[in-house]
Every structure is written in C-alpha cells, then in structure tokens.
Design an enzyme around this catalytic site. Structure first.
Site, PDB file in Angstrom:
ATOM      1  N   ASN A  82       0.811  -1.219   0.000  1.00  0.00           N
ATOM      2  CA  ASN A  82       0.000   0.000   0.000  1.00  0.00           C
ATOM      3  C   ASN A  82       0.846   1.270   0.000  1.00  0.00           C
ATOM      4  OD1 ASN A  82      -2.457   1.730   0.671  1.00  0.00           O
ATOM      5  ND2 ASN A  82      -1.241   2.038   2.541  1.00  0.00           N
TER       6      ASN A  82
ATOM      7  N   ARG B 126      -8.389   5.722   1.409  1.00  0.00           N
ATOM      8  CA  ARG B 126      -7.685   5.021   0.329  1.00  0.00           C
ATOM      9  C   ARG B 126      -6.703   5.890  -0.454  1.00  0.00           C
ATOM     10  NH1 ARG B 126     -13.035   1.618  -1.085  1.00  0.00           N
ATOM     11  NH2 ARG B 126     -12.642  -0.136   0.282  1.00  0.00           N
TER      12      ARG B 126
ATOM     13  N   ASP C 174       1.863   6.973   0.249  1.00  0.00           N
ATOM     14  CA  ASP C 174       0.797   6.125  -0.291  1.00  0.00           C
ATOM     15  C   ASP C 174       0.943   5.888  -1.793  1.00  0.00           C
ATOM     16  OD1 ASP C 174      -1.594   4.821   0.766  1.00  0.00           O
ATOM     17  OD2 ASP C 174      -2.649   6.002  -0.758  1.00  0.00           O
TER      18      ASP C 174
ATOM     19  N   ARG D 277      -0.320 -12.642   2.999  1.00  0.00           N
ATOM     20  CA  ARG D 277      -1.130 -11.821   3.877  1.00  0.00           C
ATOM     21  C   ARG D 277      -0.920 -10.427   3.302  1.00  0.00           C
ATOM     22  NH1 ARG D 277       0.093  -7.201   7.352  1.00  0.00           N
ATOM     23  NH2 ARG D 277      -1.409  -7.134   9.024  1.00  0.00           N
TER      24      ARG D 277
ATOM     25  N   ASP E  76      -1.077  -6.599   3.497  1.00  0.00           N
ATOM     26  CA  ASP E  76      -1.142  -5.588   4.548  1.00  0.00           C
ATOM     27  C   ASP E  76      -2.026  -4.407   4.142  1.00  0.00           C
ATOM     28  OD1 ASP E  76       0.152  -4.462   7.088  1.00  0.00           O
ATOM     29  OD2 ASP E  76       0.708  -2.906   5.659  1.00  0.00           O
TER      30      ASP E  76
ATOM     31  N   HIS F 242      -6.910   0.282   2.857  1.00  0.00           N
ATOM     32  CA  HIS F 242      -6.359   1.516   2.292  1.00  0.00           C
ATOM     33  C   HIS F 242      -6.070   1.418   0.802  1.00  0.00           C
ATOM     34  CE1 HIS F 242      -6.252   2.704   6.459  1.00  0.00           C
ATOM     35  NE2 HIS F 242      -5.754   1.515   6.706  1.00  0.00           N
TER      36      HIS F 242
ATOM     37  N   GLU G 222      -5.622  -8.056   5.091  1.00  0.00           N
ATOM     38  CA  GLU G 222      -5.818  -7.390   6.374  1.00  0.00           C
ATOM     39  C   GLU G 222      -6.787  -6.236   6.195  1.00  0.00           C
ATOM     40  OE1 GLU G 222      -3.996  -4.649   9.849  1.00  0.00           O
ATOM     41  OE2 GLU G 222      -3.666  -4.285   7.746  1.00  0.00           O
TER      42      GLU G 222
ATOM     43  N   ARG H  32      -5.161 -19.106  12.411  1.00  0.00           N
ATOM     44  CA  ARG H  32      -3.761 -18.678  12.509  1.00  0.00           C
ATOM     45  C   ARG H  32      -3.359 -18.616  13.980  1.00  0.00           C
ATOM     46  NH1 ARG H  32      -2.459 -12.907  10.141  1.00  0.00           N
ATOM     47  NH2 ARG H  32      -3.729 -12.280  11.915  1.00  0.00           N
TER      48      ARG H  32
HETATM   49  C1  AAO Z   1       5.091   4.033  12.573  1.00  0.00           C
HETATM   50  C2  AAO Z   1       4.840   4.959  13.737  1.00  0.00           C
HETATM   51  C3  AAO Z   1       3.929   6.104  13.311  1.00  0.00           C
HETATM   52  C4  AAO Z   1       4.547   6.831  12.124  1.00  0.00           C
HETATM   53  C5  AAO Z   1       4.786   5.835  11.006  1.00  0.00           C
HETATM   54  C6  AAO Z   1       5.468   6.446   9.798  1.00  0.00           C
HETATM   55  O1  AAO Z   1       4.245   4.237  14.809  1.00  0.00           O
HETATM   56  O2  AAO Z   1       3.787   7.004  14.404  1.00  0.00           O
HETATM   57  O3  AAO Z   1       3.684   7.838  11.673  1.00  0.00           O
HETATM   58  O4  AAO Z   1       5.629   4.768  11.497  1.00  0.00           O
HETATM   59  O5  AAO Z   1       6.676   6.995  10.138  1.00  0.00           O
HETATM   60  C7  AAO Z   1       2.901  -0.729  11.814  1.00  0.00           C
HETATM   61  C8  AAO Z   1       2.717  -0.041  13.157  1.00  0.00           C
HETATM   62  C9  AAO Z   1       2.684   1.466  13.022  1.00  0.00           C
HETATM   63  C10 AAO Z   1       3.907   1.955  12.255  1.00  0.00           C
HETATM   64  C11 AAO Z   1       3.842   1.303  10.881  1.00  0.00           C
HETATM   65  C12 AAO Z   1       4.978   1.726   9.971  1.00  0.00           C
HETATM   66  O6  AAO Z   1       1.524  -0.509  13.753  1.00  0.00           O
HETATM   67  O7  AAO Z   1       2.692   2.032  14.331  1.00  0.00           O
HETATM   68  O8  AAO Z   1       3.876   3.381  12.150  1.00  0.00           O
HETATM   69  O9  AAO Z   1       3.953  -0.130  11.070  1.00  0.00           O
HETATM   70  O10 AAO Z   1       6.195   1.465  10.549  1.00  0.00           O
HETATM   71  C13 AAO Z   1      -4.860   0.833  10.685  1.00  0.00           C
HETATM   72  C14 AAO Z   1      -4.818   0.119   9.356  1.00  0.00           C
HETATM   73  C15 AAO Z   1      -4.183  -1.253   9.442  1.00  0.00           C
HETATM   74  C16 AAO Z   1      -2.857  -1.221  10.199  1.00  0.00           C
HETATM   75  C17 AAO Z   1      -3.124  -0.616  11.558  1.00  0.00           C
HETATM   76  C18 AAO Z   1      -1.862  -0.542  12.410  1.00  0.00           C
HETATM   77  O11 AAO Z   1      -6.115   0.017   8.802  1.00  0.00           O
HETATM   78  O12 AAO Z   1      -3.954  -1.714   8.122  1.00  0.00           O
HETATM   79  O13 AAO Z   1      -3.638   0.715  11.388  1.00  0.00           O
HETATM   80  N1  AAO Z   1      -2.220  -2.539  10.288  1.00  0.00           N
HETATM   81  C19 AAO Z   1      -1.144  -2.924   9.339  1.00  0.00           C
HETATM   82  C20 AAO Z   1      -0.057  -3.745  10.013  1.00  0.00           C
HETATM   83  C21 AAO Z   1       0.737  -2.872  10.961  1.00  0.00           C
HETATM   84  C22 AAO Z   1       1.457  -1.774  10.196  1.00  0.00           C
HETATM   85  C23 AAO Z   1       0.698  -1.281   9.022  1.00  0.00           C
HETATM   86  C24 AAO Z   1      -0.523  -1.800   8.642  1.00  0.00           C
HETATM   87  C25 AAO Z   1       1.383  -0.330   8.148  1.00  0.00           C
HETATM   88  O14 AAO Z   1      -0.601  -4.861  10.620  1.00  0.00           O
HETATM   89  O15 AAO Z   1       1.658  -3.611  11.731  1.00  0.00           O
HETATM   90  O16 AAO Z   1       1.708  -0.648  11.066  1.00  0.00           O
HETATM   91  O17 AAO Z   1       2.090  -1.113   7.202  1.00  0.00           O
HETATM   92  C26 AAO Z   1      -9.207   2.047  13.373  1.00  0.00           C
HETATM   93  C27 AAO Z   1      -9.354   1.575  11.954  1.00  0.00           C
HETATM   94  C28 AAO Z   1      -8.259   0.648  11.532  1.00  0.00           C
HETATM   95  C29 AAO Z   1      -6.905   1.226  11.883  1.00  0.00           C
HETATM   96  C30 AAO Z   1      -6.884   1.478  13.403  1.00  0.00           C
HETATM   97  C31 AAO Z   1      -5.537   1.984  13.902  1.00  0.00           C
HETATM   98  O18 AAO Z   1      -9.521   0.981  14.275  1.00  0.00           O
HETATM   99  O19 AAO Z   1     -10.575   0.916  11.803  1.00  0.00           O
HETATM  100  O20 AAO Z   1      -8.335   0.458  10.132  1.00  0.00           O
HETATM  101  O21 AAO Z   1      -5.879   0.287  11.524  1.00  0.00           O
HETATM  102  O22 AAO Z   1      -7.884   2.430  13.687  1.00  0.00           O
HETATM  103  O23 AAO Z   1      -5.304   3.252  13.406  1.00  0.00           O
HETATM  104  C32 AAO Z   1     -11.934   0.915  17.707  1.00  0.00           C
HETATM  105  C33 AAO Z   1     -12.600   0.792  16.334  1.00  0.00           C
HETATM  106  C34 AAO Z   1     -11.557   0.337  15.315  1.00  0.00           C
HETATM  107  C35 AAO Z   1     -10.459   1.353  15.313  1.00  0.00           C
HETATM  108  C36 AAO Z   1      -9.833   1.300  16.691  1.00  0.00           C
HETATM  109  C37 AAO Z   1      -8.599   2.187  16.851  1.00  0.00           C
HETATM  110  O24 AAO Z   1     -11.571  -0.371  18.194  1.00  0.00           O
HETATM  111  O25 AAO Z   1     -13.637  -0.132  16.402  1.00  0.00           O
HETATM  112  O26 AAO Z   1     -12.129   0.219  14.026  1.00  0.00           O
HETATM  113  O27 AAO Z   1     -10.784   1.718  17.646  1.00  0.00           O
HETATM  114  O28 AAO Z   1      -8.953   3.539  16.707  1.00  0.00           O
END
Ligand code: AAO
Length: 512
Positions: A115, A173, A182, A210, A212, A216, A248, A352
C-alpha cells in the site's frame, strides 16, 4: 467502467481462498520477526512433525532501518524497495527457507506491504536493510524505481496529507496511513512493480500472501493485481493452483469500508473474532461461553469460507491496530490457552496461531510505552536466533506459543476433525460448554468459578481416550488425564475451576 467490471470478474474467477495445505493440515502460525534460518529449522524439526500447515513470515522486502526508537519491529512495515534483504536474512536465506519448508510440506505465506513505502518523515539517505539509497522527502526510491508521480498525494485532500477521518472512503484510500507514503496503485506502472515482486516470491515457492493494509487500497486495483499473479510453483503445488490471499482489513463495524468489499477477492482477516472471543473469555459486558452456541456467522462475522481467524495478532497484542483491551494474549496465558483451544476446536474459518516475542511492557495511562520494541536482538539491532531449551520451549524472549503443549495438540486436533460438523453442543447456561466434531473429537471447557461435573454425549466411539490438554497419548498410555467413553458415546467429565488448564480435549487419534 467496463474494463473495471471485466477485471473484477477476472479477479473473482481467479480468486483464491484455499491455503493449499498439505497432508490434511489446517492451521498456519505467524512466526513474528523470526529469522529465515530459524524458520527453516523450525519447519523441519517442529512444524511438520506437529501438523502445522504453514507459516506467515514477516515482510521480506527491503525496509527502512530506524534507530530512534532502536530498531522497532514496525520498521519492516516501511518498504524502501522490493529487494529481498531484511532483518530476517538475505535473499539466499529466504530461498533456502522456502525450499526446506516446502520439502517437509509446510507452506510459506508472505506478509506483502504494497500500500505504501516508508513514512513521509523518513528523510534522505537514511539507512535501509539492503543499504539502498532513497529519499523520502522527494519520494525517490531508485531501486524499485518509484518517484514522485507514483504516489497518491495529489488525490488526498486533507491538510496533513494523512488519513484524518475513517468515515471518508476517499481519505482512507488516497491519503497516507500514519504518514506512510501512499502508492498510486491505479497506475499500471506501480501495479506492475508490485506484481513483479509478488510473482518473484511465488516462483520461489511461496503459497500465498497476507496483504497488509487492504482497507487503504481500492478493491478494483487489488483485483487486477491478484488476477496478474502467477500460479503456484508446480515443484510443490498442483498445476493451476492460485496463490492463497488473506487480506488485512480491520472491520469491527461502524466504518463505511467493510470487509465484504474484499471477500470476493480472497479471504479477509476477521478482527471481530478475537475482539469478541476476548470479551467472552474475560466475561466482560455480561458475555458467557454458553452464548457461543452460534459462534461465527451468528455473531455477525463474515462467512466462514472467507475468514482467516486468530485470537490476537502482532498489532493488537501490543495495542496497535484494533480490537482493544479485550484481546487475550500470551500475557494472560491461562485464558489464552483456552481461547486458542476453543478457536482450534471450532470449525469457523482458517486458523492462525500467533508466535510472539516478549518485551518490557511499561504502561503509562493504560498505554504501553514500549509497544515499539523489536525482537530479541544484539546491541547493533541484529535479530538473535531462537534457542530451543531441552524441554522443547524457546529461550531468550521468544514465547513460542505454537510450542505450548495445549496449543500444539489442538492444532493436531483440528487436523484430525477436519471436515466434521460441529455436534453435540452442551452448556450449563453459564461458562461451561462442550462440543464435538462429528465422531472425531470432543472438547469440554470450564470458565466458571465452580466445578464442572457432568456426563456428556461426546459422539465418539466407546473406548479410553487421552486428554491432549493435560498430556497426550504416548505409546499405549496417557501422560495426562484419561477419559472413558461408554459404548453409547457418553463420558464423565470433572474439571475443577482452579486447574491451570480447565479444559479437556479428546480425539480419534488420542484413543488408546
Ligand atoms: C510508525 C509509527 C507512526 C509513524 C509511522 C510512519 O508508529 O507514528 O507515523 O511509522 O513513520 C505498523 C505499526 C505502526 C507503524 C507502521 C509503519 O503498527 O505504528 O507506524 O507499522 O512502521 C490501521 C490500518 C491497518 C494497520 C493498523 C496498524 O487500517 O492496516 O492501522 N495494520 C497494518 C499492520 C501494521 C502496520 C501497518 C498496517 C502499516 O498490521 O503492523 O503498522 O504497514 C481504526 C481503523 C483501523 C486502523 C486502526 C488503527 O480501528 O478501523 O483500520 O488500523 O484504527 O489506526 C476501535 C474501532 C476500530 C479502530 C480502533 C482504533 O476499536 O472499532 O475500528 O478503535 O482507533
């Protein structure tokens, strides 16, 4: 429009939902942050002999190397190129691992980060895992190559350039997820680079991906990408096999983008599963195990044949991603073993198992300040190997949940009962439940604060069975509890609520 519809149809007809596991195996394990050399050994010495069907590996693509904080695990979610050198090892080590795992019938699934590239603040000439030059400020990634016009920024209309509102589909997106640059996947060129990367891995022998951050990416773009992937390598898979895709998408409800937009393209990670099961196990909000009678679709989850399920993942076990405080992890080992056992006994979804490393949790106002900590490493940030203790557990800070007897034996249970329907459900109206899988297996769980003491219909043929939770069958004896099933299929169970593992599980192959 016509083209898009055609592409969608093509994607649909080629969509792949089967993990292609061999020898009747049914579960995969996420060996989070493991080195390729260790995974190769683990396939041969442990996963194949214990019925694991596949491994989800950490992203193999070249990533940024971050030193503040010190080598966080999440640096690997910031690609710099599709070169295959990473914290887990070199391209040769990756190839060797894929070959050796395939040779013992264990599939490899790659975590594909397509992405985005690194964070917009990634700077110029900073470190990358293969030593490749890049400049995040000018969006220049010469070793792909991607440049300024391969990114989406022109289409994003938030002031920060980041996703600010998950209720705006265009933002989700076209803007940057946590400031990650992006990619414009609607461009043929960008797609071709992604396809080339994924096809290289397929040709090396991986069984699928998987994918990622699918929320988005536009489903139409993904459909074209998946439709352009090669068939799996016929050295290990039958001709015409399509790569297994699990996407994901975090859909806990309440946002306009839903998992159903993606289930036509491949499987989707069902995040409701772990969030809700966690609540049930913790008995929060009045939830009880007995309510799991219609677990799965009956709990507003996606169709079973579209779902990839898990109790926790690498994000929500440390407060990233979604799921919230209810998520059960290895930190709550007693509840965790029961939750994973229940998942593996239940027919819903492809399962898993998570395999983690321990880190120094440090909570301030309910948030873990050390949620960034990477795997066990040497001072220079190089990941350490996984040492195996004489008692078969893992050393250092590798948790290896997949080696816990209760979990490993339930992975085998799932293989033994594969294809059997859920049967002989029983509950006490509270937190004691039992169910079977046809005439092949039966599980009894006591999560109440009192004893379980009942005679239940197991559906199994009469005989003496070894419980695979307190022990297992070894030769002609049980190392743990024994269960006598009468000729009418009924058996007496007694489980104290104070036991370390208040559940019992028996199956056709644990019969004496
Ligand atoms: C790091 C730093 C950031 C910096 C960035 C760039 O932490 O501060 O800005 O670098 O320099 C992982 C880490 C991130 C890291 C990133 C890159 O987790 O911390 O950022 O690597 O190094 C969203 C996405 C989902 C994503 C998830 C983490 O939709 O795809 O965020 N997961 C994957 C991987 C993950 C990885 C990435 C993607 C990036 O598994 O390991 O990040 O490649 C809502 C939305 C979700 C959203 C969450 C979190 O969730 O629905 O889509 O996930 O927020 O933002 C309730 C709601 C629920 C909501 C939740 C949280 O429960 O029901 O829907 O509250 O608000």
């Amino acid at each position: 429009m016509k083209l898009l519809v055609l592409a969608m149809l093509l994607g649909l007809s080629l969509a792949q939902f089967s993990p292609h596991m061999k020898h009747g195996r049914t579960s995969l394990v996420h060996l989070f942050e493991w080195r390729w050399a260790d995974i190769a050994e683990e396939c041969e010495r442990y996963l194949a002999p214990n019925g694991y069907g596949g491994v989800q590996i950490s992203p193999p693509s070249e990533s940024i190397v971050i030193t503040n904080p010190w080598h966080p695990w999440w640096q690997r979610y910031q690609p710099i190129s599709y070169n295959l050198c990473s914290r887990s090892g070199t391209e040769n080590e990756l190839r060797d691992m894929i070959t050796r795992c395939n040779n013992v019938g264990v599939n490899i699934y790659v975590d594909a980060v397509i992405n985005h590239m690194c964070g917009a603040g990634g700077g110029e000439g900073k470190h990358s895992s293969c030593g490749t030059y890049f400049n995040a400020n000018t969006k220049d990634f010469p070793s792909v190559p991607y440049s300024d016009w391969d990114f989406n920024d022109g289409k994003c209309h938030t002031s920060s350039g980041d996703i600010e509102n998950y209720h705006d589909i265009n933002q989700v997106r076209n803007c940057r997820l946590v400031s990650l640059l992006d990619l414009a996947l609607e461009k043929d060129y960008v797609r071709s680079k992604v396809i080339e990367y994924m096809n290289k891995l397929i040709d090396m022998g991986v069984a699928g991906f998987r994918v990622d951050a699918c929320k988005h990416m536009w489903p139409g773009d993904l459909s074209i990408i998946y439709g352009s992937l090669n068939n799996l390598n016929t050295k290990w898979f039958s001709g015409g096999s399509r790569p297994f895709i699990f996407q994901e998408v975090i859909d806990l409800g309440g946002e306009p983008i839903t998992s159903s937009e993606y289930t036509g393209l491949g499987r989707v990670t069902e995040f409701k599963y772990g969030a809700k099961l966690g609540k049930v196990m913790r008995r929060w909000d009045g939830e009880k195990l007995c309510y799991l009678r219609n677990w799965g679709e009956g709990w507003a989850m996606m169709p079973s044949d579209k779902a990839l399920v898990f109790v926790d993942n690498h994000d929500n076990q440390r407060g990233h991603g979604a799921g919230g405080a209810s998520i059960v992890t290895f930190w709550d080992s007693r509840l965790y073993k029961m939750a994973v056992g229940l998942m593996l006994a239940h027919p819903y979804g492809v399962t898993r198992v998570m395999s983690s490393f321990r880190w120094d949790r440090y909570f301030v106002d309910g948030k873990d300040k050390n949620d960034w900590m990477g795997p066990p490493s040497y001072g220079n940030g190089t990941t350490k190997p996984v040492p195996i203790n004489p008692d078969t557990t893992c050393g250092d800070s590798w948790v290896c949940e997949h080696r816990w007897r209760q979990i490993r034996n339930m992975v085998i249970f799932r293989n033994v009962v594969d294809g059997q329907p859920l049967s002989n459900w029983w509950d006490n109206g509270s937190n004691q439940i039992a169910f079977g899988r046809g005439s092949r297996g039966f599980i009894v769980i006591n999560n109440d604060d009192w004893i379980l003491d009942d005679t239940l219909n197991t559906g199994l043929p009469g005989g003496t069975y070894c419980d695979v939770i307190s022990g297992q069958k070894e030769g002609s004896r049980c190392t743990g509890k024994q269960v006598t099933v009468e000729s009418d299929g009924r058996a007496y169970f007694k489980i104290s609520n104070s036991e370390e593992d208040p559940f019992i599980s028996i199956h056709a192959e644990s019969k004496l």
